[in-house]
Structures are given as structure tokens and as C-alpha cells.
Scaffold this motif. Structure first.
Motif, mmCIF file in Angstrom:
data_model
loop_
_atom_site.group_PDB
_atom_site.id
_atom_site.type_symbol
_atom_site.label_atom_id
_atom_site.label_comp_id
_atom_site.label_asym_id
_atom_site.label_seq_id
_atom_site.Cartn_x
_atom_site.Cartn_y
_atom_site.Cartn_z
ATOM 1 N N THR A 121 45.914 -94.377 -12.237
ATOM 2 C CA THR A 121 46.884 -94.826 -11.242
ATOM 3 C C THR A 121 48.185 -95.273 -11.899
ATOM 4 O O THR A 121 49.286 -94.886 -11.474
ATOM 5 C CB THR A 121 46.296 -95.976 -10.405
ATOM 6 N N GLY A 175 48.910 -89.254 -14.890
ATOM 7 C CA GLY A 175 47.631 -89.842 -14.530
ATOM 8 C C GLY A 175 46.528 -89.459 -15.491
ATOM 9 O O GLY A 175 45.697 -90.286 -15.874
ATOM 10 N N LEU A 198 46.084 -91.880 -3.916
ATOM 11 C CA LEU A 198 46.074 -91.802 -5.373
ATOM 12 C C LEU A 198 44.860 -92.519 -5.941
ATOM 13 O O LEU A 198 44.211 -92.030 -6.882
ATOM 14 C CB LEU A 198 47.361 -92.412 -5.933
ATOM 15 N N GLY A 199 44.532 -93.697 -5.371
ATOM 16 C CA GLY A 199 43.365 -94.438 -5.842
ATOM 17 C C GLY A 199 42.077 -93.653 -5.655
ATOM 18 O O GLY A 199 41.215 -93.631 -6.549
ATOM 19 N N LEU A 206 49.533 -94.479 -2.044
ATOM 20 C CA LEU A 206 48.859 -95.234 -3.089
ATOM 21 C C LEU A 206 47.346 -95.219 -2.878
ATOM 22 O O LEU A 206 46.573 -95.093 -3.835
ATOM 23 C CB LEU A 206 49.376 -96.669 -3.119
ATOM 24 N N ALA A 222 41.926 -90.905 -8.186
ATOM 25 C CA ALA A 222 41.618 -91.437 -9.518
ATOM 26 C C ALA A 222 40.117 -91.655 -9.684
ATOM 27 O O ALA A 222 39.533 -91.317 -10.725
ATOM 28 C CB ALA A 222 42.371 -92.750 -9.740
#
Length: 322
Positions: free
Chosen positions: A274, A248, A292-293, A289, A296
Motif C-alpha cells: 500500500t 506496490g 488498494l488494500g 484506498l 494488497a
């Protein structure tokens, strides 16, 4: 009297142009952050992870800016000697313009600022920047390569993975040792019009082996530190495995050099994070997910806030030579 007053004001603006430019960029960037995210949300996003962790990561990133400045300071000792503070401010302005402007157009500011502050020729400044960017790209890939090697941990190919990584790591040293051969070969196969370009590239190289070792070493330490910090932040905020954190961090930094890089990296930097994390093994579905977003975006905010704070602090640096 009126003409004298106007002339005096213009002279003051010229003398303090660098400070005014820096201050203007800081103010505009602070407004930009408030408009896109809001400063309250920036702090709120880190409360769950702990403000102490955010402060530690911020200090580490600020340290990389100082090291980056030292690399340039050592690269041009005659021109910048005794003016580290001015160079720190110049480097921070250049870095912030790179983040703010799309298509890497902020890179053009480096040779222009070096010309203004230190009377360095545009050709030499541009050539040196090109060489340093090659160093940066190599170090960035080498730092992220650690994530790939870690993925092989416990497997039969782990030793080969480390050998390949070490081979890639020393490529710049091999290239510098063979620079004379490469330049002579290029001079033979390229048209005569390219002679000036080759001379500029040669002028942008470190002057000797010791200077190369210092520049190369500083670059490696700088990028290994930055990638490690960003990977740690991603693992902390997104509950990622270590290889995915490195992936990442690499994806985000590589996104900033793409032609589609948005102003301030809004959208493109988190997307790069991502994509890189998923490529290195992060779960790409459901709640994972989404987490993770969010990680980020938070990591992107950390990068741009560190750039803003670094530029603001550089206002207290020494005045320019002229």
C-alpha cells in the motif's frame, strides 16, 4: 532387539530429516493460512479477477523459484552437481522459513542446510548468501526503478531517467571488475582481525567473470519477472496505473527485509504494498484506498500460497546426497 529397533528408527529419521522438515513446514503453513484467512476465502478472492489469471501468476512465481535454485546450483557446481532436485527442496524450505520467521531469521537456515545436504562450510555458505542477497537487493531496486522511469514518460527528462537507470543497472558489473582493488583497500584500512572476514567475503564471490555474468543475469531475470508479475496482479486487482503497480510490488518485497517484518508478513507485507503504491501515484483516499488494500492482501496471499505449493511440490524432488 529393542535397541536395534530404536537405532534403526533414528537412522531413518536422520536419512529423511530434510523430507520430514519440509513436510512439517508445509502442514504448519497450510494450517496457518486456514487459521488467518481460510482456504475458501483465498480462492473466493480471485474469482472476480478470474482463476485463469491467478493460475498464470502462480506458474510464473513458481518459475522464479526454479531459476533461483539454478543460480545456487551454478554457484556451487562441485557440491551440488547432479542433485538439482535436492537443492530445489532446500531452496524452497529456506524461502518458506524466510517468509514464516520474523527479523529475517530464516536466512540462518541456508548455510545450515547447505552444510547438512552438501557439506558446504558454514563460512562459505554464509558469505555466498550475503553476496547473493546484495545481488537480490540491487535487482529488486532496478526492477522497481522501471516504475519510476515510466512516470517520466512523455516528459523532457525521460531520456535522462533511462540513462540513470541503466547506470544503476550495471553497478554490480563495475563492482565485480573492481573487486580486487576494493578488497586490497579494505585489507589496508581494516584491522588485522578483519582479514578472515574479508577472505570469507572473497570466497563468497563468483569464481570468475562468466560465473558472475550467469549469477547476475539469473538474478535480474528472477526479480524482473517476480516484480512484473506482482505489479500486473496489483494493477489487475486494484485498477492501479502501471507505475503504482511497480511501486506496490517493490514496497511489499522491501517490507520482507525490514526488522519489523511480521511472521509470514501478516500486516507488514500488505502495508508495504500500500505504501509503495501510494508513493508511486496511487490514490490514497476513499474507495480507491479500500480497493488498494484488498488488492494488497490478495497479492500477499498469492505470494505465500505460491511458496507453499512450491515447497509441497519439492517433496517429489530427488533425495539428498547423504
Amino acid at each position: 532387539m529393542k535397541n536395534y529397533s530404536v537405532a534403526s528408527q533414528r537412522a531413518w529419521i536422520i536419512r529423511n530429516a530434510m523430507t520430514l522438515l519440509t513436510l512439517g513446514i508445509v502442514i504448519l503453513y497450510a494450517i496457518f493460512i486456514q487459521w488467518v484467512w481460510g482456504w475458501s476465502s483465498v480462492l473466493a478472492l480471485w474469482e472476480s479477477a478470474g482463476l485463469g489469471s491467478a493460475f498464470l501468476a502462480l506458474v510464473a512465481l513458481l518459475g522464479t523459484y526454479v531459476l533461483r535454485t539454478w543460480r545456487i546450483y551454478d554457484y556451487f557446481p562441485k557440491e551440488t552437481g547432479g542433485h538439482f532436485g535436492t537443492l530445489l527442496r532446500l531452496t524452497q524450505v529456506h524461502n518458506l522459513l524466510n517468509i514464516m520467521l520474523p527479523f529475517r531469521s530464516g536466512e540462518a537456515s541456508f548455510p545450515l542446510l547447505m552444510k547438512r545436504e552438501f557439506d558446504l562450510s558454514l563460512a562459505r555458505g554464509t558469505a555466498a548468501l550475503f553476496v547473493m542477497r546484495l545481488f537480490d537487493l540491487h535487482a529488486l531496486l532496478a526492477a522497481a526503478g522501471i516504475g519510476l522511469v515510466l512516470e517520466t514518460s512523455g516528459t523532457i527528462g525521460m531520456h535522462w531517467a533511462w540513462i540513470i537507470w541503466l547506470g544503476f543497472l550495471i553497478l554490480p558489473a563495475i563492482g565485480f571488475a573492481l573487486r580486487g582493488v576494493a578488497l586490497r583497500f579494505a585489507a589496508r584500512i581494516l584491522p588485522a582481525k578483519a582479514a578472515k572476514l574479508l577472505a570469507e567475503i572473497e570466497a563468497g564471490l563468483p569464481v570468475d567473470t562468466k560465473a558472475f555474468a550467469r549469477a547476475w543475469g539469473a538474478t535480474l531475470v528472477n526479480w524482473f519477472t517476480k516484480i512484473a508479475v506482482l505489479a500486473w496482479v496489483l494493477c489487475l486487482l486494484g485498477a492501479l496505473p502501471i507505475p503504482a503497480g511497480f511501486g506496490g510490488a517493490l514496497g511489499g518485497e522491501l517490507s520482507s527485509v525490514l526488522p519489523v517484518h511480521a511472521p509470514a508478513g501478516v500486516g507488514t507485507y500488505p502495508a508495504g504494498i500500500t505504501a509503495g503504491a501510494i508513493a508511486f501515484g496511487a490514490v490514497a483516499t476513499g474507495a480507491s484506498l479500500e480497493e488498494l488494500g484488498q488488492a494488497a492482501v490478495n497479492t500477499h496471499l498469492l505470494v505465500i500460497v505460491s511458496s507453499l505449493i512450491g515447497t509441497a511440490l519439492s517433496l517429489f524432488a530427488a533425495r539428498g546426497k547423504r
